[in-house]
Write a protein that holds these residues in place. Sequence first.
Motif, PDB file in Angstrom:
ATOM      1  N   ARG A  94      90.569  64.450  26.478  1.00 36.90           N
ATOM      2  CA  ARG A  94      90.387  64.539  25.011  1.00 36.90           C
ATOM      3  C   ARG A  94      90.007  63.181  24.432  1.00 36.90           C
ATOM      4  O   ARG A  94      89.112  63.087  23.591  1.00 36.90           O
ATOM      5  CB  ARG A  94      91.670  65.049  24.358  1.00 36.90           C
ATOM      6  CG  ARG A  94      91.822  66.528  24.420  1.00 36.90           C
ATOM      7  CD  ARG A  94      92.919  67.031  23.482  1.00 36.90           C
ATOM      8  NE  ARG A  94      93.408  68.287  23.988  1.00 36.90           N
ATOM      9  CZ  ARG A  94      94.500  68.433  24.736  1.00 36.90           C
ATOM     10  NH1 ARG A  94      95.255  67.406  25.024  1.00 36.90           N
ATOM     11  NH2 ARG A  94      94.838  69.618  25.170  1.00 36.90           N
ATOM     12  N   GLN A  95      90.673  62.123  24.907  1.00 37.96           N
ATOM     13  CA  GLN A  95      90.353  60.781  24.402  1.00 37.96           C
ATOM     14  C   GLN A  95      88.928  60.393  24.788  1.00 37.96           C
ATOM     15  O   GLN A  95      88.192  59.832  23.974  1.00 37.96           O
ATOM     16  CB  GLN A  95      91.348  59.761  24.956  1.00 37.96           C
ATOM     17  CG  GLN A  95      92.742  59.893  24.388  1.00 37.96           C
ATOM     18  CD  GLN A  95      93.728  58.974  25.094  1.00 37.96           C
ATOM     19  OE1 GLN A  95      93.371  58.256  26.028  1.00 37.96           O
ATOM     20  NE2 GLN A  95      94.974  58.999  24.644  1.00 37.96           N
ATOM     21  N   GLN A  96      88.518  60.688  26.009  1.00 33.73           N
ATOM     22  CA  GLN A  96      87.155  60.382  26.422  1.00 33.73           C
ATOM     23  C   GLN A  96      86.137  61.185  25.621  1.00 33.73           C
ATOM     24  O   GLN A  96      85.084  60.664  25.233  1.00 33.73           O
ATOM     25  CB  GLN A  96      86.972  60.670  27.921  1.00 33.73           C
ATOM     26  CG  GLN A  96      87.678  59.702  28.824  1.00 33.73           C
ATOM     27  CD  GLN A  96      87.510  60.060  30.293  1.00 33.73           C
ATOM     28  OE1 GLN A  96      86.838  61.037  30.641  1.00 33.73           O
ATOM     29  NE2 GLN A  96      88.160  59.284  31.154  1.00 33.73           N
ATOM     30  N   ALA A  97      86.449  62.441  25.328  1.00 38.56           N
ATOM     31  CA  ALA A  97      85.528  63.276  24.564  1.00 38.56           C
ATOM     32  C   ALA A  97      85.389  62.775  23.139  1.00 38.56           C
ATOM     33  O   ALA A  97      84.292  62.723  22.592  1.00 38.56           O
ATOM     34  CB  ALA A  97      86.011  64.731  24.571  1.00 38.56           C
ATOM     35  N   ALA A  99      85.889  59.717  22.143  1.00 41.52           N
ATOM     36  CA  ALA A  99      85.170  58.425  22.205  1.00 41.52           C
ATOM     37  C   ALA A  99      83.671  58.668  22.358  1.00 41.52           C
ATOM     38  O   ALA A  99      82.851  58.022  21.704  1.00 41.52           O
ATOM     39  CB  ALA A  99      85.711  57.575  23.340  1.00 41.52           C
ATOM     40  N   LEU A 100      83.285  59.575  23.198  1.00 41.73           N
ATOM     41  CA  LEU A 100      81.871  59.890  23.382  1.00 41.73           C
ATOM     42  C   LEU A 100      81.271  60.538  22.124  1.00 41.73           C
ATOM     43  O   LEU A 100      80.145  60.258  21.733  1.00 41.73           O
ATOM     44  CB  LEU A 100      81.662  60.815  24.593  1.00 41.73           C
ATOM     45  CG  LEU A 100      81.822  60.191  25.956  1.00 41.73           C
ATOM     46  CD1 LEU A 100      81.733  61.259  27.031  1.00 41.73           C
ATOM     47  CD2 LEU A 100      80.771  59.128  26.179  1.00 41.73           C
ATOM     48  N   HIS A 101      82.064  61.390  21.492  1.00 43.10           N
ATOM     49  CA  HIS A 101      81.603  62.047  20.274  1.00 43.10           C
ATOM     50  C   HIS A 101      81.403  61.043  19.145  1.00 43.10           C
ATOM     51  O   HIS A 101      80.429  61.118  18.391  1.00 43.10           O
ATOM     52  CB  HIS A 101      82.602  63.135  19.871  1.00 43.10           C
ATOM     53  CG  HIS A 101      82.139  63.995  18.749  1.00 43.10           C
ATOM     54  ND1 HIS A 101      81.072  64.833  18.868  1.00 43.10           N
ATOM     55  CD2 HIS A 101      82.609  64.112  17.475  1.00 43.10           C
ATOM     56  CE1 HIS A 101      80.893  65.446  17.715  1.00 43.10           C
ATOM     57  NE2 HIS A 101      81.822  65.032  16.868  1.00 43.10           N
ATOM     58  N   SER A 102      82.331  60.096  19.043  1.00 40.65           N
ATOM     59  CA  SER A 102      82.207  59.072  18.000  1.00 40.65           C
ATOM     60  C   SER A 102      81.049  58.134  18.278  1.00 40.65           C
ATOM     61  O   SER A 102      80.402  57.645  17.360  1.00 40.65           O
ATOM     62  CB  SER A 102      83.522  58.303  17.831  1.00 40.65           C
ATOM     63  OG  SER A 102      83.779  57.571  19.001  1.00 40.65           O
ATOM     64  N   GLN A 103      80.747  57.857  19.538  1.00 38.09           N
ATOM     65  CA  GLN A 103      79.610  57.001  19.880  1.00 38.09           C
ATOM     66  C   GLN A 103      78.289  57.696  19.544  1.00 38.09           C
ATOM     67  O   GLN A 103      77.329  57.069  19.136  1.00 38.09           O
ATOM     68  CB  GLN A 103      79.621  56.634  21.362  1.00 38.09           C
ATOM     69  CG  GLN A 103      80.667  55.620  21.734  1.00 38.09           C
ATOM     70  CD  GLN A 103      80.668  55.367  23.261  1.00 38.09           C
ATOM     71  OE1 GLN A 103      79.908  55.964  23.988  1.00 38.09           O
ATOM     72  NE2 GLN A 103      81.556  54.479  23.677  1.00 38.09           N
ATOM     73  N   GLY A 104      78.266  59.004  19.722  1.00 39.58           N
ATOM     74  CA  GLY A 104      77.044  59.760  19.444  1.00 39.58           C
ATOM     75  C   GLY A 104      76.745  59.821  17.976  1.00 39.58           C
ATOM     76  O   GLY A 104      75.589  59.861  17.553  1.00 39.58           O
ATOM     77  N   LYS A 105      77.749  59.812  17.096  1.00 42.75           N
ATOM     78  CA  LYS A 105      77.545  59.876  15.642  1.00 42.75           C
ATOM     79  C   LYS A 105      77.158  58.516  15.073  1.00 42.75           C
ATOM     80  O   LYS A 105      76.555  58.437  14.013  1.00 42.75           O
ATOM     81  CB  LYS A 105      78.807  60.365  14.948  1.00 42.75           C
ATOM     82  CG  LYS A 105      79.011  61.861  15.112  1.00 42.75           C
ATOM     83  CD  LYS A 105      80.179  62.290  14.284  1.00 42.75           C
ATOM     84  CE  LYS A 105      80.339  63.798  14.367  1.00 42.75           C
ATOM     85  NZ  LYS A 105      81.438  64.292  13.555  1.00 42.75           N
ATOM     86  N   ALA A 106      77.547  57.446  15.717  1.00 44.95           N
ATOM     87  CA  ALA A 106      77.310  56.117  15.158  1.00 44.95           C
ATOM     88  C   ALA A 106      75.876  55.673  15.263  1.00 44.95           C
ATOM     89  O   ALA A 106      74.939  56.174  15.657  1.00 44.95           O
ATOM     90  CB  ALA A 106      78.171  55.108  15.876  1.00 44.95           C
TER      91      ALA A 106
END
Length: 106
Positions: A94-97, A99-106
């Motif tokens: 969940r933490q990795q997901a 983190a990846l989701h937040s990187q994709g939005k930035a």
Amino acid sequence: MSHYESSVPKAISANPKYLKYRRRLLHPRKNTVTPGVQLFMRGSYAVMAVLGVYSVLWMDWGDGDHCFRPIRRYFEQKKQEFFSLSPDDQEELRQQATALHSQGKA
């Protein structure tokens, strides 16, 4: 004096067919196992092992209780443990997901 006279009875030594049969019977390589026979033996042992495992773990022995139920329960438990994630692993994913989701939005 023939070398057959001392160890072979007279009835056998008089008949050449019997002597030929005796030579073949007492041949030192008669009892050796050929590679084809070895392959067949190993294959048959492998098939017996696979059939034994199949009959214990998956064969339908009916709905009632039988002697293989404890082994099947243990196998199912270990299979479930192997194919499922522990709560710590789930949290890490969940933490990795996120983190990846937040990187994709930035």
